[in-house]
Design a protein around this motif. Structure first.
Motif, short mmCIF file in Angstrom:
data_model
loop_
_atom_site.label_atom_id
_atom_site.label_comp_id
_atom_site.label_asym_id
_atom_site.label_seq_id
_atom_site.Cartn_x
_atom_site.Cartn_y
_atom_site.Cartn_z
N GLU A 35 0.82 -1.20 0.00
CA GLU A 35 0.00 0.00 0.00
C GLU A 35 0.86 1.25 0.00
O GLU A 35 0.43 2.31 0.49
CB GLU A 35 -0.98 -0.03 1.17
CG GLU A 35 -1.94 -1.19 1.07
CD GLU A 35 -3.31 -0.90 1.65
OE1 GLU A 35 -3.38 -0.07 2.56
OE2 GLU A 35 -4.28 -1.54 1.20
N ASN A 46 -7.97 4.50 -8.62
CA ASN A 46 -9.10 4.51 -7.69
C ASN A 46 -8.69 3.97 -6.32
O ASN A 46 -9.16 4.44 -5.28
CB ASN A 46 -10.26 3.68 -8.26
CG ASN A 46 -10.97 4.41 -9.38
OD1 ASN A 46 -10.92 5.64 -9.48
ND2 ASN A 46 -11.64 3.65 -10.25
N HIS A 47 -7.81 2.98 -6.34
CA HIS A 47 -7.31 2.44 -5.08
C HIS A 47 -6.50 3.51 -4.33
O HIS A 47 -6.63 3.68 -3.12
CB HIS A 47 -6.46 1.20 -5.35
CG HIS A 47 -6.02 0.50 -4.11
ND1 HIS A 47 -6.91 -0.03 -3.19
CD2 HIS A 47 -4.78 0.24 -3.62
CE1 HIS A 47 -6.23 -0.58 -2.20
NE2 HIS A 47 -4.94 -0.42 -2.44
N ARG A 86 -8.83 5.89 -2.73
CA ARG A 86 -9.48 5.34 -1.54
C ARG A 86 -8.54 5.46 -0.34
O ARG A 86 -8.96 5.74 0.77
CB ARG A 86 -9.89 3.88 -1.76
CG ARG A 86 -11.22 3.71 -2.48
CD ARG A 86 -11.73 2.28 -2.38
NE ARG A 86 -10.88 1.34 -3.07
CZ ARG A 86 -10.95 1.06 -4.37
NH1 ARG A 86 -11.85 1.67 -5.12
NH2 ARG A 86 -10.14 0.18 -4.93
N LEU A 87 -7.24 5.26 -0.60
CA LEU A 87 -6.27 5.36 0.49
C LEU A 87 -6.10 6.82 0.93
O LEU A 87 -5.94 7.10 2.11
CB LEU A 87 -4.91 4.80 0.05
CG LEU A 87 -4.85 3.30 -0.21
CD1 LEU A 87 -3.50 2.91 -0.82
CD2 LEU A 87 -5.06 2.53 1.09
N PRO A 100 -7.86 10.42 -0.41
CA PRO A 100 -8.67 11.20 -1.37
C PRO A 100 -8.05 12.54 -1.73
O PRO A 100 -8.54 13.19 -2.66
CB PRO A 100 -9.99 11.40 -0.62
CG PRO A 100 -10.01 10.38 0.46
CD PRO A 100 -8.59 10.16 0.85
#
Lengths: 127, 195
Positions: A60, A86-87, A90-91, A93
């Motif tokens: 991540e 998009n990931h 999500r982590l 914004p």
């Protein structure tokens, strides 16, 4: 088996294009030049290799994920680039530049509404 | 009476990998230098608070320079240019005194930024002045390069600190002088950045 973005982690990571000649990410003295002058230089490894290393250490790593999205898009897989981006969002914004990059990728796919929406988010996050 | 609201400026670091963009910011903001090379992935944002002479009035103005340290990967430059360069008001065009090819590469970096941000002030920084120059540089070549483009420039060394503060001061003053008016920013901060 560890999973990453819905795929086996190593399968995803191995999708990053890696040049045949993998250079090491460290500084080392270059061999003597033809003129006999010994120089020292920093040789930066390929960006894809750095991304791969960082994601192996931390799946991540948001900076590495952002660049992974760019690498996918640069290789012509814009849809996968958007998925990874998009990931990232999500982590975080508010990840710098991410919404504008998302707008760029949607524009590349002719997705005008999604492009506009991403651009509006960018204006809100980074006015 | 409330304190004057600071002026926010977005400044982008441009140049090939390993020219020392991150080290210049580190020297300028933290007054530190680290020999280890850690490649920048994506971008790192750092705020530098400066107090500079207001070019359009008396007194000092507080500037929050939001420094975008952008990875020096030419192959992704155009794909990411809107993400990184939108709203930029100044460019540090950084070359490496020990690698001649990094000087010519500045044209492509500046072109990419200007295609998004317009004709914004650019300051050339020829970094690693503390090291021997690339012997392929002809005498006067660096001066001629910047003069041809109309970019002011100076030698810097992130290692010793030479030229670094002068460079930041000069670019900020040029940006402020070029602005139609000093428009303060409501927050004075850049976008939030994970630590």
């Amino acid at each position: 088996m560890t999973w990453f973005l819905g795929f086996p982690r190593l399968a995803v990571l191995s999708s990053v294009r890696v040049p045949r000649h993998i250079r090491r990410g460290i500084a080392w003295p270059l061999a003597e030049s033809p003129e006999g002058i010994c120089v020292t230089a920093f040789e930066r490894p390929d960006t894809a290799v750095i991304v791969r290393q960082r994601l192996l250490e931390n799946a991540e790593d948001i900076d590495a994920l952002f660049v992974l999205a760019a690498l996918h898009a640069n290789d012509g897989d814009v849809a996968e680039g958007i998925t990874v981006l998009n990931h990232v969002l999500r982590l975080d914004p508010a990840y710098p530049g991410a919404w504008r990059f998302k707008a760029t990728l949607h524009r590349m796919r002719g997705e005008n509404d999604a492009e506009r929406s991403a651009w509006q988010r960018a204006e809100a996050v980074e006015p | 009476m409330s304190a004057p609201v600071p002026v926010r400026l977005k400044i982008c670091m441009a140049g090939d990998a390993t020219v020392g963009k991150t080290s210049l910011i580190r020297r300028s903001v933290l007054d530190e230098y680290d020999d280890r090379y850690i490649a920048t992935l994506g971008t790192k944002i750092t705020k530098k608070v400066m107090s500079v002479q207001d070019p359009k009035g008396a007194g000092l103005v507080t500037v929050h320079a939001i420094l975008w340290d952008i990875m020096g990967t030419p192959t992704l430059r155009d794909l990411l240019k809107e993400a990184y360069y939108h709203g930029a008001e100044g460019i540090f065009a950084v070359a490496d005194h020990t690698r001649k090819e990094t000087l010519a590469a500045l044209d492509a970096w500046a072109r990419s930024i200007r295609s998004v941000a317009g004709d914004i002030p650019t300051l050339g920084l020829v970094n690693k002045q503390d090291l021997d120059p690339d012997p392929r540089f002809a005498p006067g070549e660096i001066e001629a390069f910047f003069e041809k483009r109309g970019w002011p420039w100076l030698y810097t060394s992130a290692k010793t600190g030479a030229g670094v503060e002068e460079g930041f001061g000069r670019l900020v003053e040029t940006i402020l002088a070029d602005r139609p008016s000093l428009k303060p920013d409501a927050s004075g901060d850049g976008p939030r950045r994970p630590s």
